[in-house]
Design a protein around this motif. Structure first.
Motif, PDB file in Angstrom:
ATOM      1  N   GLY A   1       0.810  -1.210   0.000  1.00 41.04           N
ATOM      2  CA  GLY A   1       0.000   0.000   0.000  1.00 41.04           C
ATOM      3  C   GLY A   1       0.843   1.259   0.000  1.00 41.04           C
ATOM      4  O   GLY A   1       0.512   2.251  -0.661  1.00 41.04           O
ATOM      5  N   THR A   2       1.960   1.230   0.715  1.00 44.72           N
ATOM      6  CA  THR A   2       2.843   2.392   0.781  1.00 44.72           C
ATOM      7  C   THR A   2       3.477   2.687  -0.570  1.00 44.72           C
ATOM      8  O   THR A   2       3.554   3.843  -1.004  1.00 44.72           O
ATOM      9  N   ILE A   3       3.919   1.638  -1.265  1.00 43.11           N
ATOM     10  CA  ILE A   3       4.546   1.820  -2.574  1.00 43.11           C
ATOM     11  C   ILE A   3       3.528   2.321  -3.595  1.00 43.11           C
ATOM     12  O   ILE A   3       3.826   3.212  -4.412  1.00 43.11           O
ATOM     13  N   ILE A   4       2.326   1.784  -3.564  1.00 42.67           N
ATOM     14  CA  ILE A   4       1.285   2.224  -4.495  1.00 42.67           C
ATOM     15  C   ILE A   4       0.914   3.685  -4.223  1.00 42.67           C
ATOM     16  O   ILE A   4       0.732   4.491  -5.154  1.00 42.67           O
ATOM     17  N   TYR A   5       0.817   4.046  -2.944  1.00 46.27           N
ATOM     18  CA  TYR A   5       0.556   5.440  -2.588  1.00 46.27           C
ATOM     19  C   TYR A   5       1.654   6.344  -3.134  1.00 46.27           C
ATOM     20  O   TYR A   5       1.382   7.428  -3.689  1.00 46.27           O
ATOM     21  N   LEU A   6       2.895   5.910  -2.989  1.00 48.91           N
ATOM     22  CA  LEU A   6       4.020   6.704  -3.485  1.00 48.91           C
ATOM     23  C   LEU A   6       3.913   6.926  -4.981  1.00 48.91           C
ATOM     24  O   LEU A   6       4.111   8.039  -5.469  1.00 48.91           O
ATOM     25  N   LYS A   7       3.601   5.879  -5.729  1.00 51.12           N
ATOM     26  CA  LYS A   7       3.506   6.020  -7.184  1.00 51.12           C
ATOM     27  C   LYS A   7       2.428   7.032  -7.562  1.00 51.12           C
ATOM     28  O   LYS A   7       2.630   7.863  -8.471  1.00 51.12           O
TER      29      LYS A   7
END
Length: 230
Positions: free
Chosen positions: A82-88
């Motif tokens: 979820g954190t990586i997707i939010y970052l993208k």
């Protein structure tokens, strides 16, 4: 204090910087050093640093790639995806590549690939040919990733520099067979550059193009080789 240093990734054929690897550093006694553990700064805090960094590099304006390392412990964090997707989403339209620095299970690679690709995030296996990322260990995962990275410095530091040409030719063949991008790390001088060009390897990274540095202003996109002094 933590900051991300950046090192340019170069398309040698087009003579342009197409992206930056992000390298976490910690200030200690007035000097920047590699943290003892990359997990000592949580992923969500790293994301805030990365948002600031993207603005400094002007990646949103140029659609350049930011490449973020993810180790085994970080990959197992239940909040990682979820954190990586939010970052993208926060970086759009800049591109994001996740570099796996340690061998993951096939099931994990398949899960990451399915979810990341839905959001336009690319997946890379770092340091192929050394450590746990041998061909036998990663071959079943290769159909699910977009990129592999070969680090010449790993062989140099282990006293196996003479094995670089043979190993690099092998991984270039693997990249071609699996339709993967191959980034060559550790390009330090014109000799390294010529060797890569002879093998048809166009994506380079190393001290020849720039050492890791703090991003304090928008970076140039043209390739400007630097001294290979360490």
């Amino acid at each position: 204090m933590y900051r991300f240093f950046v090192q340019p990734q170069v398309d040698q054929r087009q003579q342009v910087v197409f992206g930056y690897e992000l390298l976490l550093r910690k200030e200690q006694h007035g000097h920047w050093a590699v943290p003892a553990k990359f997990t000592e700064l949580s992923l969500d805090k790293q994301v805030h640093l990365l948002e600031e960094l993207a603005g400094q590099l002007a990646t949103k304006a140029t659609n350049q790639v930011l490449a973020l390392n993810l180790n085994r412990e970080q990959a197992e964090d239940e909040l990682m995806l979820g954190t990586i997707i939010y970052l993208k989403k926060r970086l759009n339209p800049a591109a994001l590549t996740i570099e796996l620095t340690e061998s993951a299970t096939l099931a994990e690679i398949q899960k990451y690939s399915m979810l990341f690709h839905q959001y336009g995030i690319q997946l890379s296996i770092d340091d192929v040919g050394t450590g746990s990322n041998t061909f036998d260990n990663i071959k079943d995962a290769l159909p699910f990733v977009d990129q592999i990275k070969f680090a010449m410095q790993n062989l140099r530091m282990s006293g196996k520099a003479d094995q670089i040409p043979t190993a690099l030719a092998f991984w270039q063949t693997i990249a071609r067979d699996y339709h993967l991008d191959l980034i060559l790390e550790g390009v330090e001088d014109e000799h390294d550059q010529r060797m890569a060009q002879q093998l048809g390897i166009e994506l380079h990274q190393g001290y020849y193009y720039g050492k890791p540095r703090l991003a304090v202003k928008p970076a140039a996109t043209e390739v400007q080789p630097t001294s290979n002094e360490r």
